[in-house]
Structure formats: structure tokens, C-alpha cells
Design a protein around this motif. Structure first.
Motif, PDB file in Angstrom:
ATOM      1  N   GLU A 136       5.389  11.375   1.505  1.00 51.53           N
ATOM      2  CA  GLU A 136       3.992  11.631   1.145  1.00 51.53           C
ATOM      3  C   GLU A 136       3.577  10.899  -0.123  1.00 51.53           C
ATOM      4  O   GLU A 136       2.380  10.787  -0.408  1.00 51.53           O
ATOM      5  CB  GLU A 136       3.744  13.125   0.974  1.00 51.53           C
ATOM      6  CG  GLU A 136       3.773  13.933   2.260  1.00 51.53           C
ATOM      7  CD  GLU A 136       5.197  14.337   2.645  1.00 51.53           C
ATOM      8  OE1 GLU A 136       6.151  13.843   1.999  1.00 51.53           O
ATOM      9  OE2 GLU A 136       5.347  15.139   3.582  1.00 51.53           O
ATOM     10  N   HIS A 137       4.547  10.385  -0.901  1.00 52.93           N
ATOM     11  CA  HIS A 137       4.229   9.726  -2.173  1.00 52.93           C
ATOM     12  C   HIS A 137       4.441   8.227  -2.129  1.00 52.93           C
ATOM     13  O   HIS A 137       4.012   7.527  -3.053  1.00 52.93           O
ATOM     14  CB  HIS A 137       5.095  10.306  -3.297  1.00 52.93           C
ATOM     15  CG  HIS A 137       4.922  11.767  -3.505  1.00 52.93           C
ATOM     16  ND1 HIS A 137       5.799  12.524  -4.263  1.00 52.93           N
ATOM     17  CD2 HIS A 137       3.972  12.632  -3.046  1.00 52.93           C
ATOM     18  CE1 HIS A 137       5.401  13.786  -4.268  1.00 52.93           C
ATOM     19  NE2 HIS A 137       4.303  13.876  -3.527  1.00 52.93           N
ATOM     20  N   CYS A 138       5.060   7.706  -1.143  1.00 51.23           N
ATOM     21  CA  CYS A 138       5.399   6.283  -1.075  1.00 51.23           C
ATOM     22  C   CYS A 138       4.232   5.520  -0.460  1.00 51.23           C
ATOM     23  O   CYS A 138       3.898   5.705   0.726  1.00 51.23           O
ATOM     24  CB  CYS A 138       6.669   6.075  -0.244  1.00 51.23           C
ATOM     25  SG  CYS A 138       7.229   4.361  -0.183  1.00 51.23           S
ATOM     26  N   ARG A 139       3.595   4.654  -1.250  1.00 51.24           N
ATOM     27  CA  ARG A 139       2.448   3.895  -0.750  1.00 51.24           C
ATOM     28  C   ARG A 139       2.890   2.857   0.277  1.00 51.24           C
ATOM     29  O   ARG A 139       2.159   2.585   1.239  1.00 51.24           O
ATOM     30  CB  ARG A 139       1.728   3.214  -1.918  1.00 51.24           C
ATOM     31  CG  ARG A 139       1.150   4.154  -2.956  1.00 51.24           C
ATOM     32  CD  ARG A 139      -0.022   3.526  -3.683  1.00 51.24           C
ATOM     33  NE  ARG A 139       0.265   2.228  -4.225  1.00 51.24           N
ATOM     34  CZ  ARG A 139       0.555   1.962  -5.505  1.00 51.24           C
ATOM     35  NH1 ARG A 139       0.651   2.975  -6.362  1.00 51.24           N
ATOM     36  NH2 ARG A 139       0.763   0.741  -5.923  1.00 51.24           N
ATOM     37  N   GLN A 140       4.027   2.217   0.066  1.00 48.56           N
ATOM     38  CA  GLN A 140       4.498   1.216   1.026  1.00 48.56           C
ATOM     39  C   GLN A 140       4.713   1.829   2.399  1.00 48.56           C
ATOM     40  O   GLN A 140       4.348   1.237   3.424  1.00 48.56           O
ATOM     41  CB  GLN A 140       5.809   0.591   0.521  1.00 48.56           C
ATOM     42  CG  GLN A 140       5.650  -0.253  -0.726  1.00 48.56           C
ATOM     43  CD  GLN A 140       6.953  -0.893  -1.157  1.00 48.56           C
ATOM     44  OE1 GLN A 140       6.982  -1.784  -1.981  1.00 48.56           O
ATOM     45  NE2 GLN A 140       8.056  -0.418  -0.574  1.00 48.56           N
ATOM     46  N   TYR A 141       5.281   3.001   2.432  1.00 46.76           N
ATOM     47  CA  TYR A 141       5.570   3.665   3.715  1.00 46.76           C
ATOM     48  C   TYR A 141       4.289   4.188   4.356  1.00 46.76           C
ATOM     49  O   TYR A 141       4.094   4.088   5.569  1.00 46.76           O
ATOM     50  CB  TYR A 141       6.557   4.797   3.474  1.00 46.76           C
ATOM     51  CG  TYR A 141       6.929   5.575   4.716  1.00 46.76           C
ATOM     52  CD1 TYR A 141       7.844   5.072   5.636  1.00 46.76           C
ATOM     53  CD2 TYR A 141       6.348   6.818   4.967  1.00 46.76           C
ATOM     54  CE1 TYR A 141       8.176   5.786   6.765  1.00 46.76           C
ATOM     55  CE2 TYR A 141       6.671   7.537   6.102  1.00 46.76           C
ATOM     56  CZ  TYR A 141       7.585   7.022   7.001  1.00 46.76           C
ATOM     57  OH  TYR A 141       7.914   7.731   8.131  1.00 46.76           O
ATOM     58  N   ALA A 142       3.397   4.737   3.533  1.00 45.58           N
ATOM     59  CA  ALA A 142       2.195   5.375   4.071  1.00 45.58           C
ATOM     60  C   ALA A 142       1.169   4.368   4.555  1.00 45.58           C
ATOM     61  O   ALA A 142       0.340   4.701   5.419  1.00 45.58           O
ATOM     62  CB  ALA A 142       1.565   6.288   3.015  1.00 45.58           C
ATOM     63  N   HIS A 160      -7.172   9.703   1.806  1.00 41.23           N
ATOM     64  CA  HIS A 160      -8.188   8.979   1.020  1.00 41.23           C
ATOM     65  C   HIS A 160      -7.729   8.783  -0.421  1.00 41.23           C
ATOM     66  O   HIS A 160      -7.921   7.698  -0.997  1.00 41.23           O
ATOM     67  CB  HIS A 160      -9.499   9.767   1.069  1.00 41.23           C
ATOM     68  CG  HIS A 160     -10.511   9.316   0.072  1.00 41.23           C
ATOM     69  ND1 HIS A 160     -11.112   8.078   0.118  1.00 41.23           N
ATOM     70  CD2 HIS A 160     -11.021   9.941  -1.027  1.00 41.23           C
ATOM     71  CE1 HIS A 160     -11.955   7.954  -0.892  1.00 41.23           C
ATOM     72  NE2 HIS A 160     -11.908   9.065  -1.601  1.00 41.23           N
ATOM     73  N   GLN A 161      -7.109   9.773  -1.008  1.00 39.88           N
ATOM     74  CA  GLN A 161      -6.635   9.647  -2.378  1.00 39.88           C
ATOM     75  C   GLN A 161      -5.524   8.595  -2.489  1.00 39.88           C
ATOM     76  O   GLN A 161      -5.511   7.793  -3.437  1.00 39.88           O
ATOM     77  CB  GLN A 161      -6.143  10.999  -2.888  1.00 39.88           C
ATOM     78  CG  GLN A 161      -7.272  11.999  -3.123  1.00 39.88           C
ATOM     79  CD  GLN A 161      -6.760  13.325  -3.647  1.00 39.88           C
ATOM     80  OE1 GLN A 161      -5.664  13.747  -3.290  1.00 39.88           O
ATOM     81  NE2 GLN A 161      -7.530  13.974  -4.469  1.00 39.88           N
ATOM     82  N   LEU A 162      -4.614   8.576  -1.555  1.00 39.21           N
ATOM     83  CA  LEU A 162      -3.537   7.586  -1.602  1.00 39.21           C
ATOM     84  C   LEU A 162      -4.090   6.180  -1.408  1.00 39.21           C
ATOM     85  O   LEU A 162      -3.685   5.243  -2.105  1.00 39.21           O
ATOM     86  CB  LEU A 162      -2.488   7.926  -0.547  1.00 39.21           C
ATOM     87  CG  LEU A 162      -1.196   7.117  -0.594  1.00 39.21           C
ATOM     88  CD1 LEU A 162       0.001   7.995  -0.273  1.00 39.21           C
ATOM     89  CD2 LEU A 162      -1.244   5.949   0.380  1.00 39.21           C
TER      90      LEU A 162
END
Length: 1084
Positions: free
Chosen positions: A455-461, A529-531
């Protein structure tokens, strides 16, 4: 009373005493008769008048001789000295009391009785003769002298010797105001004869000149005790008393400064024994520096014990995107300690100050940074004020719908504890509230480029799984965040509750099922949206960090249309307004020490806010920047996801601008939808506030020309240039179609082609060759009016203006004496500051300043600022640059996940699926829309969405199942399409509608409202879902409604049905409903 002073011998009866003798009366009797009469002895009024009253004698005893008075007045002091006696006796002779001011005047003529006084042997030229004064010498010296001569007798002798017509001097025995006119005329004649006689004696032949100067000099007033010297002595004595009563040294210096430069040091020493020269010099310097008797201005000590780096670190955190959010309206004013005001754009904070501080301290702990104290952090947040989030007005719909989703779940949890228990409900409510706070604040600081939590990894998300738009993580996502996991556990718990809980009806079950599914969808959309916003803002921060003096970053946005306004606006002028379109572009450039900004405003009287207008504006701005900055080479563009920006035309037009304008557009980046609140909104707020001030001064802003005049009024807004424009009437440019462009958010121009990404820095991107995107020339932008302030308008972030009085040193007229005159106190208006920049010397005279400028050495010192002033300036600077980069804080992790790991690319924006409404849904919405149009009571989309879940047909059967429910947004979109279709009648009908007077329409509506309000019992028409009960009652349509629906109608309107015995018959319920409708105005 002794016989020689009493006239009682001519009276047979002895007079009776009326009061006792006073001290001075007894003393006078002893001096005249050498007989002691005790104080308190009875004395009659006649004898008392003959020797004088007690008050007169006490005043006379305090007086000195005229010569002594003259000597004391010349020295400026009122110290009395004893007068040597001229009677030849040893000791000191007191001045003889006199009964009136005329006797004192006669004494000043130095007329002495010589036949019985030894002083007659003195020569007129001797010092004793010069110091002599007229005294009534005592003749009773023990050898049997004669009686004492009276002053009136001497005056009679003087007048008779001069040939005056006055034979006998009459003494006034009553006050002048109480005397009769005859007595006043007699005494005026006597005084005139006496004065003229004395003047003739003193100035023979020129008596009139002496009389003239005597009147102007007021010497007679002084001799009679009515002059200014007596008042001066009283004031001087009062100051001496104040000086002696003062307990503080600075207070005594302040009092002494009133008279220090008026008297010499010996005179002051006589007044104030023990006074030193240093005290007198300090008092005179105080009078010169601060003013005579003025208090010392309070010294403002500034303490700056905090490391500026720590302050910058906290301000950057407090202005990051996860803490503050910009608003497109309003400004705030920050007051510095010097009185200067800083206008900053209005922002809102998503968290309370305590939450921000706690989060910042956690961030500092994880990054091994030593922060400021908690109290200091609280003071900084209080000084750098921001609006508190009290409503969701002006925010993006992701935040609004996400917050509403938490409220819906809270309502669902509140209805379930009947069977699941209160403990379960309290636990779920606590998790729900903590999860909402987490998404509003902490979640953004937990997100990072790489993380072991999915839930915190931008690359994965943000990786979609394809080769060009995927970044492979070098770690496994096996850990879980406690806060994120608790939110998913809440959803799982609610899903289980639907299985365990028995709902009263299937309708209530479907309603809660739909609300829960919709809430989960809105909360997940808010999180995604926040990410995405954090990842897209990363491009902004990278560009700002890598900019140089040859590049410019542009932020573009259409501002809200400005509604024309008047200073005095009638109600008729309020209706039928057409907004004025205006476009804002903020250019950022790296200056010598900070980011510089310039704002371009393109104003139109009317235009289409489409892509053709945008590319025309972009071409004009590129040309203007090239003229202002000849060394400009690169332009970076950023905007929101509006359709006029996010299209293929702007990419093709950018290529044409690169070929013709002499600059190169390197990148075009788009922020996440509803996440583009930035510098354009802040500039719009500043411009609107400036225009509002102009209108309040009595002006109107109704056209684009008046809008431009208002913005440029009072010198304009610093760093803002406004152009009045028109879009050319040429044929609009046609762009190429690029599939999936709405999914692409980052574009980079290169020689090989255009490289595109779905998310910033995710994957290597896809390369589109230039033959697929040929260059297109933008339409020409016609400039009607240029700015009134031509030239470069780039300005740095507003800093504190240096005030000379804030940090000065007062210097003497010579640099040699500077050490004794320097002080850190602020100077007054009489001092002369050095004009040299940063020199803190100030001089008391212009001569000293000229000498310092010519040969003196400048003394430079850095301006000291308080902690809060520095915090406010940094806060304003950060807001002008844009939101700071969101810091990363490590969350509390759990090794084992208790919930499934989300799929790769879970945060990517999925395209909306086209949903076709069924015939039943359209029919229901059409009825609600037409009902609102015919009755004037238009339905709210949210209300329609809620009532749709409980809608029934005439037989009481449910119209829709859970899969047929619609959201408020879907209902609103459908109503908008219906309204657009109704706004497309023939041209004749449009002209007729435009010719209607808005005042007539408003008057008609007001009458309708008054008629409705006057009938407070029931409002017409009475509606239930899609049924107009008033119309059905008139045509007998109530009998066609099922018995179940009739019961629901009675229950909704609180119709009393307790008297109905047979509840299976429609007629009884119809009768009750008709009875209820009889109160409606349509039945009367």
C-alpha cells in the motif's frame, strides 16, 4: 493691646475682643512696642485692622528685599538671604511688613526716614547705601522714641511736595470688587496722582516713556505678587519635590532633563544638594536624544537561539502537500513585529496542530534530526496561521466523497449493535475514526518510491504490468502496515456482519448493501488519489531543484469566470450576468538566491475555454518570455487534467513553438485529476482581493477593460502582467488522435519523438515517433491592450523590508565620540540615518551625517529578526514556491499480513465504464425531472438517489433492486443531460427568453414564494415519490394505488388511521388521504 497702638483711649467703654492674636501679630507688636502679647490674647477688630491680618503678615515675612529679589532672579533661584539691617543694630533685620502693594512700591523707591535712624550717616555711594531699603524703623528703643510714621503719611508728604491736589490718602478697606463706584473713582484718582508723581521724580521730562516700558515689562505685576516669576518658582519647587520623591535613577534623569539645560550646574546644585555633573550631563543628553522629560522607548530584544536550518526543516514539513491544501479564493495577512504585513494565499490544514507536531517529531526521530522544542513548534504554527477545515467547500471530489463514505459507514455501524452488541460497535467506530485520520494525514508520509508494504510502494502501485510502464521492485511486499491493515479488517468485519445480522426487511438489507459497497469504492478511490498525487508532484519538485537561469517552469490554469460587479448594485443588475473568462500562467525561474515568479493573465471579453485558446496563449507566453529573457532555452509545462490541456493539440502545437519561438518545450506534466490546486489558485486569490479593494473604493468592474484597470490600479500587483486579448477568427486547428491519451500524464520531447508515461518515473515510457504527431500552428492571439508596466516582472519571493529604526546606532557628530553616544535604542525623527545599505549608524545632526558619508567608516550589521518573523517569511516563501515535498515517515509494520496483498497497479486510474440506464431507471428519473420542472421544486440528485432505493409502484412493489441503484453523481449527470436538451429550442424561443426581464422573473418567483409560505399548514403540491397526490385526488387516481402504498403514504404524512377498523379496504385510506389533502391550497 498696648496703648501706643490702640485708640481705645477715646472710648469710654473698653472694646470686646472678637478673636485671638496670631503668631505673626504677636511678633509685630513685640517689634514695635517691645512688649510681649501672648498668642491667643483677645483682640478687637479695629486693633486687628491697624496691625494687619495674620495671613498678610505671614506673606510679608517670606518676602525679601527688592535688591535681594533682583539678585536671586538673576541667578534663576529662589533662595532667600538675610538682609543686613540699616538701623545700626547687630544681627539681622527682617523686612518690615506692609499692609498693601502700594506700601511695597514705596519701599522700592528706597525712601528712608533719616531723622531717627542711624543709617542717615551713610553715603549714597557706599555699598551699604546701595543695599538699603525703605524700612519703618522702630522709635521705641528704650530711650522713649516717638510714634511710628505710617506709609500713608509718607505718601501724603510725597504728593504734597510734588504739588498734587491730593490732601489726604484714603486707604481702601474692602475688596475692589465690593467697593462702590464713588470709592473706585476716588482711589483711581489717588493711584493716578501717586504713580505720575513717582514717574516724574524718577524720569523728569520723560515720564511717559518710563510708564510705557513699565507696562510692557510687567515688572509691577511681579512686584505685586502676580508675575510669571512666582509661578515659575512654584513649578520649579514642584519639580524639585518630584525629583526627590523618585526612587529610580532613570526616573530622576527623566525629571532632571526638563530643567537641566535651563540652569547652570551651580544653580542646580543649590536646588538639589548632592547633585553631580555626570547626572546633569546625562539628563541633558536624555533631553537631546529622546526629548525633554520623554520616557525612554522600550527596547525590543530579539532572541534567535534556534538554528535557522531547524526552522526551515519544520516549515518545509508544515507546507508539504499532505498537511496544507491551497484554495482558489481568499487571502491571509501575517503581521511581523515591525508592523509590516505579508499577504499570503489562503490554505487549509488537513490536521490539527498537535497532530502535525506529533507527526513531525516522529519524522525527525526516524531521520535522526534534532527538532526544535514542542512549545516552539506550537508558536510557529500559531504564527503561520491557516484556515481550519470546517467544510469541504473548494476541495476535490475524491476528498469529499471519501469523507462522506466514512460517514455512511458510521451510520451503518450505528444500526447493527442491536444483535452484534455495543462492544463490537464501539470497537468498529474507533477503527473507523482512526482510519479516517490516517488517510487524511499519516498515509501521505508513509508513501515512498520503494517500500516493503504494497500500500506504500509507489513503484508497485503504479506499474500496469507492461514493459514500458512497469518498474520491477527489488524487494518483496510481505510486510503490512497496521493502519492500512485495520481499515481492510474493518471492511471484512462489516461483510461478516451482513451474514450474521438479520435485517427486518430485504429493502433495508439492499439499502445498506449498496451504501457499504459505494463507501468502500469511494474510500479506495481516495487512497489511490493520494498516492497518485504524491507521485505526480514529484515531477514538480525535481524540476524546481534542477532549474537554472536558462529554463522556466510554467503552470497554466483557467480561473473561475469573474462575475461583473458594481460598487452599488441593484437587485435587477444581479441577474443575467455573464462571467468574464481569464487565464492564469505562473512562470517560475531560478534566481540568484531563490525562486522568482512572474504571472501572466490573459483576459477575454468572451471566448471558448478550449484547446485552441490554450495553445494560442502558450505561444504568446513563449514569445514574451524570450523577449524578457534572451538567454532562455527551455520551458517546462505543468497543468491540471482539464480537457483543454490534456489533449493531442497542445503537444503538436508545442512542437511548432519549438521550431519558431527560439525556445524548446522540454516536458509537459499533468497532475492527478482534482489535484491541481497550486500557484495559479493562489494568484487568482490575490487578484480577486485586489479587485475587491478597487470596487470598495467606488468603482465598477463590468467589462474586461474595467477588469484590467482594476488589476493595474494603485501600481498593480507585483509580478503580475495582464493582457486584454481576442482569439483569432481563423479556422480552428485539427489535431491527430492519440489512443489512450487520458491515461498518459507525463510527456517528454526529444529528437527521436515524444516519450510518454502513465505515471512519473514509472517504467522507461513509450516512444511515439514525430511522423505520427506533425506540428500544428496555433491560432493567432490578438492583443487588444498591453500591460501598463512593460518590462521584466520577475520578482523574488517577498522578503522583509529593512526598517532603519529596527536596528540602528545613534552616533555623535564626530566619530571620535561615537563610543560614548552609541545606543541600541530606536532613533527619533530628528536623527539622520546613513543612506548606505546595511549601515546601522545614525547621527543627531545633518553635519555629522555629511562628515560620516565623506570620510567615516560604515558600520554594517545583519538585521536581526525574531523567530516568529523568520517563520512567517519562510512560510510565505514556501507557499509562493508551491507545496513542499512530502517527507517519508516509516510506519509501524507487521511482519505477517492478515489481509490479502493488493494487485500490482492497484492505484492506477481505471477508465470509467459506460453504464446504460434501463428503461425503468430512465422512466423514474424522467418523472422526477418533469415533476420538478412543473412544480418549481427541483429534486436534489442525492435525495433522488436515496429515495430511489425505496421507490414502489402503484401496487406497492419495489421498483428497483440493489443492482439497479444509482449514485448521486449518476443522477446529477442524467439531470444535466435532460436540462441541456431543454436548453436547445428554436432560435426564436431563445431570443424571447433573453428578452425577458430578470426583475419580472424574480418578482413572479417572489410572489409564488410568499403564497406558499402563507399556507404554513400544507404546501402545494403534495408529492410522494413520483406521485402528485393532489392531481390523483382530483381525478380519482388514488383508488388505483395498492393498499400497501396507501398505508406508506399515510405513515409518511402522519395521517391518523387509528379509527379505521377494516384495514383491508382502500376506501378508508383514500378517505383519510383526501381529508388530509383538503387543507392544501389547491382544494380551496
Amino acid at each position: 493691646m498696648p496703648d501706643q497702638l490702640s485708640n481705645h483711649s477715646r472710648w469710654r467703654a473698653r472694646r470686646k475682643g472678637t478673636r485671638g492674636i496670631g503668631f505673626f501679630q504677636s511678633r509685630k507688636i513685640q517689634e514695635l512696642t517691645k512688649q510681649l502679647v501672648p498668642v491667643g490674647t483677645a483682640i478687637c477688630s479695629e486693633c486687628r485692622n491697624s496691625i494687619g491680618g495674620e495671613e498678610e503678615l505671614s506673606d510679608v515675612k517670606e518676602e525679601t528685599t527688592p535688591l535681594d529679589v533682583q539678585e536671586h532672579r538673576s541667578s534663576g533661584l529662589g533662595v532667600q538671604e538675610p538682609v543686613p539691617s540699616t538701623s545700626g543694630g547687630h544681627g539681622v533685620q527682617e523686612p518690615v511688613p506692609s499692609a498693601s502693594g502700594l506700601d511695597k512700591a514705596l519701599q522700592r523707591l528706597s525712601l528712608e526716614e533719616t531723622q531717627d535712624s542711624p543709617s542717615s550717616s551713610l553715603s549714597m555711594g557706599s555699598p551699604s547705601a546701595e543695599r538699603s531699603l525703605y524700612t519703618v524703623s522702630s522709635q521705641s528703643t528704650g530711650n522713649g522714641g516717638s510714634s511710628v510714621p505710617e506709609p500713608t503719611h509718607l505718601l501724603e508728604q510725597l504728593l504734597q511736595a510734588s504739588g498734587s491736589h491730593v490732601d489726604k490718602v484714603q486707604v481702601l478697606t474692602v475688596p475692589w470688587a465690593e467697593a462702590s463706584e464713588r470709592s473706585q473713582r476716588l482711589h483711581l484718582q489717588q493711584a493716578s496722582e501717586a504713580v505720575s508723581t513717582v514717574l516724574q521724580v524718577l524720569a523728569p521730562g520723560d515720564a511717559y516713556s518710563l510708564w510705557k516700558y513699565l507696562r510692557e515689562s510687567k515688572v509691577t505685576d511681579v512686584a505685586l505678587g502676580m508675575g510669571g516669576s512666582a509661578i515659575e518658582m512654584e513649578l520649579l519647587n514642584s519639580l524639585v519635590e518630584c525629583y526627590q520623591c523618585a526612587s529610580q535613577s532613570f526616573t530622576r534623569r527623566q525629571i532632571l532633563s526638563i530643567m537641566a539645560d535651563k540652569y547652570s550646574f551651580p544653580d542646580l546644585e543649590k536646588l538639589l544638594p548632592g547633585l553631580t555633573r555626570y547626572q546633569v550631563t546625562s539628563a541633558r543628553q536624555h533631553a537631546m536624544q529622546y526629548g525633554r522629560g520623554a520616557p525612554i522607548p522600550p527596547s525590543v530584544g530579539t532572541r534567535m537561539r534556534v538554528d535557522p536550518g531547524k526552522l526551515d526543516h519544520f516549515i518545509a514539513f508544515a507546507t508539504s502537500a499532505h498537511v496544507v491544501q491551497d484554495l482558489p479564493f481568499g487571502e491571509k495577512v501575517l503581521k511581523l513585529s515591525s508592523g509590516e504585513s505579508l499577504n499570503v494565499p489562503n490554505t487549509i490544514r488537513a490536521m490539527i496542530p498537535e497532530r502535525i507536531i506529533a507527526q513531525y517529531q516522529q519524522y525527525c526521530t526516524e531521520t535522526h534530526f534534532l527538532p526544535m522544542g514542542k512549545r516552539t513548534l506550537q508558536r510557529v504554527l500559531s504564527a503561520c496561521s491557516a484556515s481550519v477545515r470546517t467544510s469541504l467547500q473548494g476541495l476535490d471530489y475524491f476528498t469529499a466523497e471519501g469523507s462522506r463514505a466514512f460517514e455512511d459507514i458510521d451510520g451503518i455501524v450505528g444500526k447493527l449493535p442491536e444483535q452484534l452488541g455495543q462492544d463490537w460497535a464501539k470497537k468498529q467506530t474507533a477503527i473507523l475514526r482512526s482510519s479516517k485520520r490516517y488517510l487524511k494525514g499519516d498515509y501521505k508520509v508513509h508513501v515512498s518510491q520503494e517500500a516493503s508494504v504494497a500500500e506504500h510502494c509507489r513503484q508497485y502501485a503504479l506499474s500496469d504490468g507492461t514493459d514500458n510502464h512497469t518498474t520491477t521492485c527489488s524487494h518483496q511486499h510481505v510486510e503490512a502496515c497496521e493502519a492500512c491493515d485495520s481499515l481492510q479488517q474493518l471492511f471484512d468485519s462489516l461483510e461478516e456482519s451482513f451474514t450474521d445480522y438479520t435485517f427486518p426487511t430485504s429493502e433495508e438489507h439492499d439499502d445498506m448493501r449498496f451504501r457499504l459497497d459505494q463507501a468502500k469504492q469511494d474510500i479506495n478511490a481516495w487512497q489511490c488519489h493520494q498516492l497518485r498525487s504524491i507521485n505526480q508532484d514529484e515531477a514538480w519538485h525535481v524540476l524546481l531543484d534542477n532549474m537554472d537561469d536558462t529554463s522556466v517552469l510554467l503552470v497554466m490554469d483557467w480561473a473561475m469566470k469573474f462575475l461583473p460587479r458594481k460598487y452599488r448594485e441593484s437587485q435587477t443588475d444581479w441577474f443575467g450576468k455573464r462571467g468574464i473568462p481569464w487565464h492564469i500562467t505562473v512562470a517560475h525561474q531560478q534566481g540568484t538566491s531563490s525562486i522568482q515568479v512572474e504571472t501572466f493573465i490573459h483576459l477575454f471579453q468572451t471566448c471558448k475555454q478550449d484547446s485552441n485558446s490554450v495553445v494560442s496563449i502558450l505561444q504568446h507566453i513563449a514569445q514574451q518570455l524570450k523577449k524578457e529573457l534572451p538567454d532562455l532555452q527551455s520551458i517546462y509545462l505543468r497543468s491540471d487534467n482539464a480537457g483543454c490541456y490534456h489533449n493531442t493539440l497542445i503537444l503538436q502545437a508545442a512542437r511548432h513553438i519549438n521550431e519558431t519561438a527560439g525556445v524548446t518545450i522540454r516536458r509537459v506534466d499533468y497532475c492527478d485529476p482534482q489535484g491541481g490546486k497550486g500557484s495559479c489558485d493562489r494568484q487568482a486569490a490575490t487578484v480577486k482581493s485586489h479587485i475587491k479593494t478597487w470596487i470598495n473604493e467606488g468603482h465598477n468592474v463590468e467589462t474586461a477593460e474595467e477588469f484590467k484597470i482594476a488589476v493595474e490600479s494603485r501600481g498593480g500587483i507585483p509580478g503580475v502582467r495582464i493582457f486584454l486579448c481576442e482569439v483569432g477568427a481563423a479556422v480552428a486547428a485539427t489535431s491527430m488522435k492519440l489512443d489512450g491519451i487520458t491515461k498518459l500524464n507525463n510527456f517528454e520531447f526529444s529528437d527521436a519523438g515524444l516519450r510518454v508515461w502513465r505515471a512519473y518515473n514509472i517504467g522507461k515510457g513509450n516512444l511515439i515517433p514525430w511522423p505520427r504527431l506533425p506540428a500544428i500552428e496555433p491560432p493567432l492571439l490578438k492583443i487588444v491592450s498591453q500591460p501598463s508596466n512593460p518590462g521584466s516582472a520577475f520578482r523574488p519571493i517577498k522578503s522583509r523590508q529593512k526598517k532603519v529604526q529596527a536596528q540602528q546606532e545613534v552616533e555623535s557628530d564626530s566619530d571620535e565620540d561615537a563610543a560614548s553616544h552609541e545606543t541600541m535604542q530606536p532613533s527619533l525623527g530628528s536623527l539622520f540615518p546613513c543612506p548606505e545599505e546595511s549601515c546601522v549608524k545614525v547621527y543627531q545632526t545633518c553635519k555629522g551625517l555629511e562628515a560620516h558619508v565623506a570620510v567615516g567608516k560604515h558600520k554594517r550589521r545583519l538585521e536581526r529578526e525574531t523567530l516568529l518573523d523568520k517563520a512567517k517569511l519562510k512560510y510565505a516563501e514556501k507557499l509562493a514556491q508551491g507545496p513542499s515535498e512530502v517527507p517519508h515517515v516509516e510506519p509501524s509494520l507487521e511482519v505477517n499480513r492478515t489481509t490479502p496483498c493488493p494487485q500490482q497497479g492497484w492505484a492506477l486510474r481505471s477508465p470509467r465504464k459506460a453504464v446504460r440506464f434501463s428503461h425503468k431507471q430512465k422512466d423514474y428519473l424522467d418523472k422526477r425531472f418533469r415533476l420538478g420542472q412543473s412544480t418549481g421544486r427541483k429534486s436534489d440528485p442525492i435525495t433522488v438517489s436515496k429515495e430511489m432505493r425505496h421507490a414502489r409502484d402503484t401496487q406497492g412493489q419495489r421498483l428497483f433492486q440493489v443492482q439497479d441503484f444509482l449514485t448521486g453523481q449518476q443522477v446529477s449527470s442524467y439531470f444535466s443531460r435532460l436540462a441541456a436538451q431543454r436548453r436547445k429550442p428554436s432560435e426564436d424561443s431563445e431570443e424571447e427568453e433573453e428578452q425577458q426581464d430578470p426583475a419580472v422573473i424574480e418578482s413572479s418567483n417572489s410572489r409564488i414564494q410568499e403564497e406558499i409560505i402563507s399556507n404554513v399548514q400544507l404546501c402545494h403540491p403534495v408529492l410522494y415519490d413520483t406521485y402528485n397526490l393532489c392531481d390523483l385526488a382530483k381525478i380519482g387516481g388514488l383508488y388505483e394505488i395498492g393498499i400497501a402504498l396507501l398505508k406508506s403514504i399515510c405513515e409518511l404524512f402522519d395521517v391518523d388511521v387509528s379509527s379505521i377498523t377494516d384495514r383491508r379496504r382502500k376506501a378508508a385510506f383514500v378517505a383519510k388521504i383526501k381529508e388530509y389533502l383538503s387543507c392544501c391550497p389547491c382544494s380551496k
